[in-house]
Design a protein around this motif. Structure first.
Motif, PDB file in Angstrom:
ATOM      1  N   PRO A   1     -32.050 -41.860 -14.233  1.00  0.00           N
ATOM      2  CA  PRO A   1     -31.516 -41.448 -12.714  1.00  0.00           C
ATOM      3  C   PRO A   1     -32.599 -41.598 -11.727  1.00  0.00           C
ATOM      4  CG  PRO A   1     -31.828 -39.320 -13.997  1.00  0.00           C
ATOM      5  CD  PRO A   1     -32.127 -40.544 -15.062  1.00  0.00           C
TER       6      PRO A   1
ATOM      7  N   SER B   1     -29.983 -38.546  -5.399  1.00  0.00           N
ATOM      8  CA  SER B   1     -28.814 -39.063  -4.941  1.00  0.00           C
ATOM      9  C   SER B   1     -28.504 -39.223  -3.893  1.00  0.00           C
ATOM     10  CB  SER B   1     -27.588 -38.257  -5.861  1.00  0.00           C
ATOM     11  OG  SER B   1     -26.585 -38.924  -5.715  1.00  0.00           O
TER      12      SER B   1
ATOM     13  N   LYS C   1     -30.446 -35.783 -12.787  1.00  0.00           N
ATOM     14  CA  LYS C   1     -29.433 -35.761 -13.629  1.00  0.00           C
ATOM     15  C   LYS C   1     -28.088 -35.006 -13.246  1.00  0.00           C
ATOM     16  CE  LYS C   1     -27.883 -34.799 -18.432  1.00  0.00           C
ATOM     17  NZ  LYS C   1     -27.084 -33.410 -18.307  1.00  0.00           N
TER      18      LYS C   1
ATOM     19  N   GLN D   1     -27.590 -33.931 -10.195  1.00  0.00           N
ATOM     20  CA  GLN D   1     -27.312 -34.543  -8.961  1.00  0.00           C
ATOM     21  C   GLN D   1     -26.124 -35.595  -9.286  1.00  0.00           C
ATOM     22  OE1 GLN D   1     -30.075 -35.804  -6.188  1.00  0.00           O
ATOM     23  NE2 GLN D   1     -31.347 -33.916  -6.791  1.00  0.00           N
ATOM     24  N   HIS D   2     -26.285 -36.526 -10.272  1.00  0.00           N
ATOM     25  CA  HIS D   2     -25.593 -37.604 -10.621  1.00  0.00           C
ATOM     26  C   HIS D   2     -24.060 -36.876 -10.980  1.00  0.00           C
ATOM     27  CE1 HIS D   2     -24.453 -41.330 -12.551  1.00  0.00           C
ATOM     28  NE2 HIS D   2     -24.283 -40.707 -13.728  1.00  0.00           N
ATOM     29  N   GLU D   3     -24.268 -35.862 -11.695  1.00  0.00           N
ATOM     30  CA  GLU D   3     -22.909 -35.522 -12.644  1.00  0.00           C
ATOM     31  C   GLU D   3     -22.090 -34.637 -11.435  1.00  0.00           C
ATOM     32  OE1 GLU D   3     -25.229 -34.710 -16.994  1.00  0.00           O
ATOM     33  OE2 GLU D   3     -24.971 -33.011 -15.486  1.00  0.00           O
TER      34      GLU D   3
ATOM     35  N   GLN E   1     -22.101 -35.011  -8.259  1.00  0.00           N
ATOM     36  CA  GLN E   1     -21.406 -35.964  -7.076  1.00  0.00           C
ATOM     37  C   GLN E   1     -20.157 -36.567  -7.682  1.00  0.00           C
ATOM     38  OE1 GLN E   1     -23.891 -39.111  -5.925  1.00  0.00           O
ATOM     39  NE2 GLN E   1     -22.545 -39.423  -3.933  1.00  0.00           N
ATOM     40  N   ARG E   2     -20.352 -37.289  -8.971  1.00  0.00           N
ATOM     41  CA  ARG E   2     -19.118 -37.849  -9.569  1.00  0.00           C
ATOM     42  C   ARG E   2     -17.834 -36.945  -9.911  1.00  0.00           C
ATOM     43  NH1 ARG E   2     -20.666 -43.239 -12.566  1.00  0.00           N
ATOM     44  NH2 ARG E   2     -22.438 -44.141 -11.115  1.00  0.00           N
TER      45      ARG E   2
ATOM     46  N   PHE F   1     -19.834 -40.377 -16.016  1.00  0.00           N
ATOM     47  CA  PHE F   1     -21.302 -40.457 -16.123  1.00  0.00           C
ATOM     48  C   PHE F   1     -21.896 -41.491 -16.531  1.00  0.00           C
ATOM     49  CE2 PHE F   1     -20.527 -35.603 -16.565  1.00  0.00           C
ATOM     50  CZ  PHE F   1     -19.930 -35.519 -15.260  1.00  0.00           C
ATOM     51  N   ASN F   2     -23.303 -41.944 -15.932  1.00  0.00           N
ATOM     52  CA  ASN F   2     -23.905 -42.911 -16.849  1.00  0.00           C
ATOM     53  C   ASN F   2     -24.520 -42.406 -18.101  1.00  0.00           C
ATOM     54  OD1 ASN F   2     -25.865 -44.678 -17.668  1.00  0.00           O
ATOM     55  ND2 ASN F   2     -26.446 -45.343 -15.588  1.00  0.00           N
TER      56      ASN F   2
ATOM     57  N   GLU G   1     -21.829 -45.612  -4.189  1.00  0.00           N
ATOM     58  CA  GLU G   1     -21.418 -44.893  -5.044  1.00  0.00           C
ATOM     59  C   GLU G   1     -19.854 -44.829  -5.330  1.00  0.00           C
ATOM     60  OE1 GLU G   1     -23.242 -42.331  -6.174  1.00  0.00           O
ATOM     61  OE2 GLU G   1     -25.077 -42.861  -5.052  1.00  0.00           O
TER      62      GLU G   1
ATOM     63  N   GLU H   1     -19.797 -47.463  -8.119  1.00  0.00           N
ATOM     64  CA  GLU H   1     -20.187 -46.661  -9.695  1.00  0.00           C
ATOM     65  C   GLU H   1     -19.045 -45.941  -9.976  1.00  0.00           C
ATOM     66  OE1 GLU H   1     -23.676 -44.840  -8.664  1.00  0.00           O
ATOM     67  OE2 GLU H   1     -24.704 -46.649  -8.335  1.00  0.00           O
TER      68      GLU H   1
END
Length: 516
Positions: A122, A126, A140, A142-144, A146-147, A466-467, A499, A502
């Motif tokens: 990541p 973000s 990690k 932050q990514h989760e 946000q999505r 998530f990625n 974003e 993605e």
């Protein structure tokens, strides 16, 4: 099942009729669950094997004879290719091994990783999150958040619900995004009273910063934090138990009210980001019997902690469809395998990571412990996160001490130890086979939850949100009492940022959405 190879690990291959699901033909989810169970039954010894027993139980000899030479000579890059569906340079796999790998991949849910464009890790931060919402939050997470936050915003718009209940909220990172960033009313429920106190402290910090800077577009609307545990058997309005550990914090009055919804009569959305063990099934049960809950979005984890004993309701199986299938049972080891990070392991193989030696180290250590004291086996030893950076004698001395044994009394430089250490490539190959099965086991567990909801007439879908390269538990189970098309459609109201692209990419393909 087409594609299932001959010559499996088991000594006796059950026939198709013996494993067939009872009753008339079922839908695609039921058929997929039945096919996964057939595959897992064929390779049950491989699935249930503990890698630390590699030497003590001679696991290599239990593999099909045709597989052994190819796996023994395979490079880590070739093993990575086997995981990803390509042989790798110079690989020549037996057809039965290729068929096994192809069947495992075909039966698992797509995980939504468009390789190779996915970054291997990541970003440091973000960019789509407000700087105040990134404080105390690892990349990690932050990514989760946000999505998942965007998905919950869509669910809110589609259902008309403005209140979210975040169960297992931890330090409140998702709750803060939903409340301050998206303007939703949020009740954050966490069993650990100490984490509740920390979450409230972070809220106060953010409010102070808002007062100074008048940051936009954040809303000064803090979440409400509640210390309590979920009672799976209690009615929705009474579902909180005292916090854990007792005395860690006062259990507030249940803010969710009675059967009409929250304390002010609103219906609610329920979410859980990596709801551990039985928490996810318990939330699904509450959703199913509580009209106050309009929709739910859950990401599970720690499948090994699922209860499997006959009880009402168990953590697995949850659905009548899966419970009726012979051979549906999953051992602790199989459920633990489902938590593996396949993409991460594939990256280690491609990069020749030194971490690959950790499995061999632990298997050799297990052999030494069992030789010194046979009653000691499968001890939860943790010689350190960076144990792979040590020499084996250093690692073994730490491990033997943790096992209560005197390292001075155990020969660490014997020929037998050296011979085991030289088989690291075989241990890595054996681990790779387990990694191949991991997504199929996770798919069966998630299918069980999807079918539980489907059996009761709810609209539901599994979204690879998530990625998976850095968030392995990336499949979000979404369910609602109304159609989900609007909630899962592309979000065009906020413009079209990178974003958004993605998120849209991660949401396709979807599994299990009810037709209109």
């Amino acid at each position: 099942m087409p594609g299932v190879p001959a010559g499996p690990v088991t000594s006796r291959v059950p026939g198709r009729a013996a494993m067939a699901a009872p009753g008339p033909p079922q839908g695609p989810e039921q058929r997929r669950a039945a096919d996964i169970i057939r595959l897992l039954t064929l390779y049950r010894p491989l699935l249930d094997a503990f890698v630390i027993d590699f030497f003590t139980e001679d696991l290599w000899a239990q593999l099909p004879a045709a597989w052994q030479p190819a796996l023994a000579s395979a490079t880590p890059v070739q093993l990575a290719g086997l995981l990803g569906g390509s042989g790798g340079p110079g690989a020549a796999w037996p057809l039965s091994l290729l068929a096994f790998a192809a069947a495992a991949r075909a039966l698992a849910f797509p995980r939504g990783c468009p390789c190779p464009p996915c970054p291997p890790c990541p970003p440091c931060q973000s960019s789509g999150l407000h700087p105040l919402l990134r404080r105390h939050v690892k990349p990690k997470k932050q990514h989760e958040i946000q999505r998942l936050g965007k998905l919950l915003r869509r669910l809110s718009r589609a259902t008309g619900c403005q209140r979210v209940v975040d169960v297992g909220a931890g330090q409140g990172h998702l709750s803060r995004l939903l409340a301050f960033g998206l303007g939703l009313g949020v009740t954050a429920v966490e069993s650990d009273g100490r984490l509740v106190g920390l979450a409230e402290r972070f809220d106060r910090e953010l409010l102070r910063e808002l007062g100074k800077a008048r940051a936009r577009p954040l809303t000064p609307r803090a979440p409400q934090h509640v210390a309590g545990r979920l009672d799976p058997a209690a009615p929705w309005g009474e579902f909180l138990l005292p916090p854990d550990p007792p005395g860690a914090g006062p259990a507030a009055r249940n803010p969710l009210g009675g059967p009409g919804g929250s304390e002010d009569g609103e219906r609610v959305l329920v979410t859980g980001l990596h709801a551990c063990g039985d928490l996810s099934p318990a939330l699904l049960c509450h959703f199913a019997r509580s009209p106050a809950v309009a929709a739910v979005a859950l990401v599970g984890c720690c499948y090994m902690k699922l209860s499997t004993a006959p009880q009402q309701p168990p953590g697995y199986p949850l659905s009548a469809s899966v419970a009726a299938l012979p051979g549906h049972q999953l051992s602790y080891r199989a459920r633990e395998v489902a938590c593996h990070a396949l993409e991460e392991y594939q990256g280690r193989l491609r990069g020749g990571s030194a971490q690959l030696r950790a499995h061999c180290y632990r298997a050799v250590l297990e052999s030494l412990i069992r030789a010194a004291e046979p009653a000691k086996r499968h001890l939860g030893l943790q010689p350190g996160r960076r144990a792979h950076t040590l020499s084996f004698p250093q690692y073994a001395q730490l491990g033997l001490s943790l096992a209560g044994l005197d390292p001075a009394g155990v020969p660490l430089d014997s020929g037998a130890v050296g011979a085991m250490l030289e088989q690291q490539h075989k241990v890595v190959a054996f681990c790779t086979l387990g990694q191949l099965l991991a997504p199929a086991v996770e798919t069966l567990i998630l299918l069980d939850r999807l079918l539980y909801l489907r059996e009761q007439g709810f609209h539901c879908a599994l979204v690879p949100l998530f990625n998976p390269r850095f968030s392995p538990r990336n499949l979000v189970l979404v369910a609602a009492r109304t159609p989900l098309d609007t909630a899962l459609a592309k979000d065009t109201e906020d413009g079209h940022s990178s974003e958004d692209e993605e998120l849209e990419e991660a949401e396709s393909p979807r599994e299990g959405q009810n037709p209109q």
